[in-house]
Design an enzyme around this catalytic site. Structure first.
Site, PDB file in Angstrom:
ATOM      1  N   LYS A  65      15.917  21.065 -11.287  1.00  0.00           N
ATOM      2  CA  LYS A  65      15.621  20.225 -11.836  1.00  0.00           C
ATOM      3  C   LYS A  65      16.092  18.950 -12.301  1.00  0.00           C
ATOM      4  O   LYS A  65      17.406  19.584 -13.244  1.00  0.00           O
ATOM      5  CB  LYS A  65      14.008  20.267 -12.597  1.00  0.00           C
ATOM      6  CG  LYS A  65      13.063  21.252 -11.739  1.00  0.00           C
ATOM      7  CD  LYS A  65      12.851  20.214 -10.892  1.00  0.00           C
ATOM      8  CE  LYS A  65      11.778  19.084 -11.636  1.00  0.00           C
ATOM      9  NZ  LYS A  65      10.473  19.175 -11.877  1.00  0.00           N
ATOM     10  N   GLU A  87       9.999   7.939 -17.244  1.00  0.00           N
ATOM     11  CA  GLU A  87       8.273   8.338 -17.660  1.00  0.00           C
ATOM     12  C   GLU A  87       8.199   8.491 -19.143  1.00  0.00           C
ATOM     13  O   GLU A  87       6.872   8.089 -19.271  1.00  0.00           O
ATOM     14  CB  GLU A  87       8.875  10.069 -17.314  1.00  0.00           C
ATOM     15  CG  GLU A  87       8.922  10.555 -15.744  1.00  0.00           C
ATOM     16  CD  GLU A  87       9.065  12.106 -15.681  1.00  0.00           C
ATOM     17  OE1 GLU A  87       7.710  12.709 -15.556  1.00  0.00           O
ATOM     18  OE2 GLU A  87       9.896  12.668 -16.261  1.00  0.00           O
ATOM     19  N   SER A 139      15.078  21.051 -16.270  1.00  0.00           N
ATOM     20  CA  SER A 139      13.999  22.327 -16.768  1.00  0.00           C
ATOM     21  C   SER A 139      15.126  23.691 -17.218  1.00  0.00           C
ATOM     22  O   SER A 139      15.247  23.803 -17.854  1.00  0.00           O
ATOM     23  CB  SER A 139      12.907  21.905 -15.354  1.00  0.00           C
ATOM     24  OG  SER A 139      12.299  23.281 -15.294  1.00  0.00           O
ATOM     25  N   HIS A 148       1.172  -0.963  -0.302  1.00  0.00           N
ATOM     26  CA  HIS A 148       0.136  -0.238  -0.030  1.00  0.00           C
ATOM     27  C   HIS A 148       0.833   0.704   0.170  1.00  0.00           C
ATOM     28  O   HIS A 148       0.104   2.023   0.748  1.00  0.00           O
ATOM     29  CB  HIS A 148      -0.709  -0.311   1.391  1.00  0.00           C
ATOM     30  CG  HIS A 148      -1.692  -0.934   1.530  1.00  0.00           C
ATOM     31  ND1 HIS A 148      -3.060  -1.562   0.628  1.00  0.00           N
ATOM     32  CD2 HIS A 148      -1.081  -2.306   2.555  1.00  0.00           C
ATOM     33  CE1 HIS A 148      -3.423  -2.392   1.402  1.00  0.00           C
ATOM     34  NE2 HIS A 148      -2.372  -3.291   2.093  1.00  0.00           N
TER      35      HIS A 148
END
Ligand code: ARG
Length: 458
Positions: free
Chosen positions: A284, A291, A278, A156
């Site tokens: 970043k 992804e 970024s 979980h």
């Protein structure tokens, strides 16, 4: 260009219709398999006395010349051709004349394309299995590197129990071994029955030798039903579903890499060769490769759905809808290959952070099960122990300490069975080391898993 099937129609097809109908931009990549199939077919025709030996020789050297020229770039596949089968045949006839026109005896494009597809998919599927094995090798390597990194494992997405980090990587390794097996199974079944010689759908009036061509092309034998031979695309669905599962596994792994690389986890530092920055936020470091792998999974699922949907309402036998099979399967093959290609080096260069994992493992009372097991060792039934430990955890949490930090005086107020030895029993390292069951996170099992993956990777 005059159509090979021009006899029947009195009118030219519309240019737009030609373009819409053409599949050569997609199926052109099967030129090698198309030629291989034709070589076997010509040899069979000659062996059965349907064409002469001279005609066969002319056809074969013509086809070999075409293959060599396509490979060298001397011959460019005509984008205006209807499909690769028409292109090769037309080119052959242009090169060798009359004999070229005999190649299509006792076959049809329907059995030809069904054969070409199987041959092409077999080769590409084998490339994918090789890429999976390579990835499995990297998983094994990183598992070796992290075999004594204590880390929390989750259910979980809540910290559950301590493991060695390698154990989680190895779980992904196991998934990939099944993927390789599944693709292998799909290929084996795909190569059982050769459709070549089924012709348009009903077989042929010539006395052919289908087993000869089947064996020559690496199939187990000839398919038993010619209608099934030309209309079966189960192998596309099977391969697509195996590839969809590869993507499921890659995507779950990618998701973990993304989570693990966040500042909140900090378990992994991805190499800058596989991250991006970024355009606005200078700090970043984004896990774009992972992804994209996760994102491209949707695409491969879509390919599987598209293929199933193309087939669902088709009457027997061949229907032009089936030409759409290639776009789905080829896109999935390309996507899966690229994802495997990028995932392996991204994982290989990733740096896993022992300290961050240990720190995370220290919070969340993930040794509570071990404390209960400790009480079971002192003679309490597990359910009783479980209840007592629940109280201890609540108390420790109120005091803002870990189980390792909770003083013995607190422990004994819950159970007089607890002694000084409790601290050894609940140390994270001991918790992990004691998971000696087969497949558990104990050292012996982890070593066995790593060896299994190393052998699998070859
Ligand atoms: N380009 C076609 C395909 O990929 C080849 C088979 C065409 N057969 C036919 N009868 N039109 O499906």
């Amino acid at each position: 260009m005059e159509k090979m099937w021009a006899g029947r129609s009195r009118k030219q097809t519309d240019a737009l219709a030609d373009e819409f109908n053409s599949s050569v931009a997609v199926d052109g990549r099967m030129y090698r398999e198309d030629i291989t199939g034709s070589l076997a077919h010509a040899e069979m025709l000659s062996g059965c006395g349907i064409i002469t030996k001279q005609e066969c020789d002319a056809i074969c050297s013509g086809l070999e010349g075409i293959l060599a020229d396509i490979e060298s770039g001397a011959l460019v596949i005509d984008p205006a051709a209807e499909d690769i089968h028409m292109f090769v045949e037309a080119e052959l006839t242009a090169r060798i004349g009359e004999a070229g026109k005999k190649l299509h005896t006792a076959r049809s494009r329907n059995d030809q394309v069904a054969t070409d597809m199987r041959l092409y998919l077999k080769a590409r599927a084998e490339d994918i299995v090789a890429l999976i094995k390579k990835l499995i090798g990297v998983v094994a390597e990183q598992a070796r590197n992290t075999r004594d990194f204590i880390a929390p494992a989750y259910t979980h997405l809540q910290r559950a129990q301590p493991v060695v980090f390698a154990h989680q990587l190895l779980a992904y390794g196991m998934m990939f071994t099944r993927d390789a097996g599944r693709i292998g199974d799909a290929v084996r079944r795909m190569m059982n029955d050769c459709p070549l010689g089924s012709c348009a759908l009903a077989g042929t009036t010539y006395s052919t030798d289908r087993v000869f061509t089947a064996k020559k092309l690496g199939f187990g034998g000839a398919c038993l039903n010619s209608i099934d031979g030309v209309s079966d695309r189960d192998f596309c669905v099977e391969l697509l579903s195996a590839m969809a599962l590869v993507m499921t596994h890659l995507s779950r792994f990618a998701e973990e890499m993304i989570l693990w690389s966040s500042s909140e986890f900090g378990f992994v530092d991805l190499d800058e060769a596989y991250t991006t920055g970024s355009s606005i936020m200078p700090q970043k470091k984004n896990p774009d490769m992972a992804e994209l792998v996760r994102g491209k999974t949707g695409r491969v699922y879509g390919d599987l759905m598209a293929m199933l949907t193309v087939l669902k309402g088709l009457p027997l036998a061949y229907n032009k809808d089936m030409q759409e099979d290639k776009e789905c399967v080829f896109d999935a093959l390309d996507t899966v290959s690229r994802c495997l290609d990028i995932f392996a080096p991204m994982l290989k260069t990733a740096k896993f952070d022992r300290e961050a994992m240990l720190k995370a493992a220290g919070g969340g009372y993930i040794n509570a099960t071990d404390l209960a097991d400790y009480l079971v060792g002192k003679g309490l039934p597990f359910r009783t122990a479980y209840k007592i430990v629940g109280g201890i955890v609540a108390r420790a949490s109120d005091l803002g300490v870990t189980l390792e930090e909770l003083p013995l005086s607190e422990y004994v107020s819950f159970s007089d069975k607890i002694g000084e030895d409790v601290y050894d029993a609940i140390s994270l390292r001991a918790c992990v080391a004691r998971r000696v069951s087969e497949g558990g996170t104990g050292a012996e099992s982890v070593e066995k898993q790593i060896r299994f993956l190393e052998r699998f990777a070859g």
